[in-house]
Each structure stands twice: as C-alpha cells, then as structure tokens.
Design a protein around this motif. Sequence first.
Motif, PDB file in Angstrom:
ATOM      1  N   ILE A  53       0.865  -1.133  -0.144  1.00 27.15           N
ATOM      2  CA  ILE A  53      -0.089  -0.059  -0.217  1.00 27.15           C
ATOM      3  C   ILE A  53       0.903   1.269   0.200  1.00 27.15           C
ATOM      4  N   ALA A  54       1.922   1.133   0.842  1.00 26.00           N
ATOM      5  CA  ALA A  54       2.887   2.366   0.895  1.00 26.00           C
ATOM      6  C   ALA A  54       3.491   2.717  -0.411  1.00 26.00           C
ATOM      7  N   SER A  86       2.444   1.622  -3.405  1.00 25.05           N
ATOM      8  CA  SER A  86       1.447   2.216  -4.303  1.00 25.05           C
ATOM      9  C   SER A  86       1.219   3.366  -4.132  1.00 25.05           C
ATOM     10  N   ILE A  87       0.851   3.977  -2.987  1.00 26.53           N
ATOM     11  CA  ILE A  87       0.485   5.483  -2.734  1.00 26.53           C
ATOM     12  C   ILE A  87       1.814   6.425  -3.180  1.00 26.53           C
ATOM     13  N   TYR A  88       3.099   5.687  -2.854  1.00 23.74           N
ATOM     14  CA  TYR A  88       4.430   6.795  -3.298  1.00 23.74           C
ATOM     15  C   TYR A  88       4.180   6.886  -4.964  1.00 23.74           C
ATOM     16  N   LEU A 102       1.777   6.490  -6.960  1.00 21.95           N
ATOM     17  CA  LEU A 102       0.625   7.419  -7.781  1.00 21.95           C
ATOM     18  C   LEU A 102       0.920   8.913  -7.370  1.00 21.95           C
ATOM     19  N   VAL A 103       1.669   9.275  -6.331  1.00 24.38           N
ATOM     20  CA  VAL A 103       2.029  10.493  -6.008  1.00 24.38           C
ATOM     21  C   VAL A 103       2.959  11.107  -7.194  1.00 24.38           C
ATOM     22  N   GLU A 133       1.772  11.448 -10.541  1.00 24.08           N
ATOM     23  CA  GLU A 133       0.728  12.502 -10.755  1.00 24.08           C
ATOM     24  C   GLU A 133       1.365  13.519 -11.468  1.00 24.08           C
TER      25      GLU A 133
END
Length: 47
Positions: free
Chosen positions: A15-16, A18-20, A22-23, A26
Amino acid sequence: MEEIYFHIANLGFPIAVSIYLLVRIEGKLESLSASINELSKVIESLK
C-alpha cells in the motif's frame, strides 16, 4: 504479535509503495497533459 507483523509486511508495504508511485506519477501526468495541450495549440495554428 507475529501475525501483526505479517499483516504489516504483506499489506502495509504494498500500500505504501502504491501511494508513493501514484503521487510521483501524478506530477508527470500533469506535465504530459500540459505538453499535449501546447502541442494541439501549435498544430491548430499551422492549419
């Protein structure tokens, strides 16, 4: 207690990451969109 560590390792880490990602992606997508808009304006001016 080991079960908590197991869940953190198998769920928290992906999860961490994936968030990294995606940011990070972006910002590149915004830059790409701006470039495409600029290119379409240049193409339109050539017509």
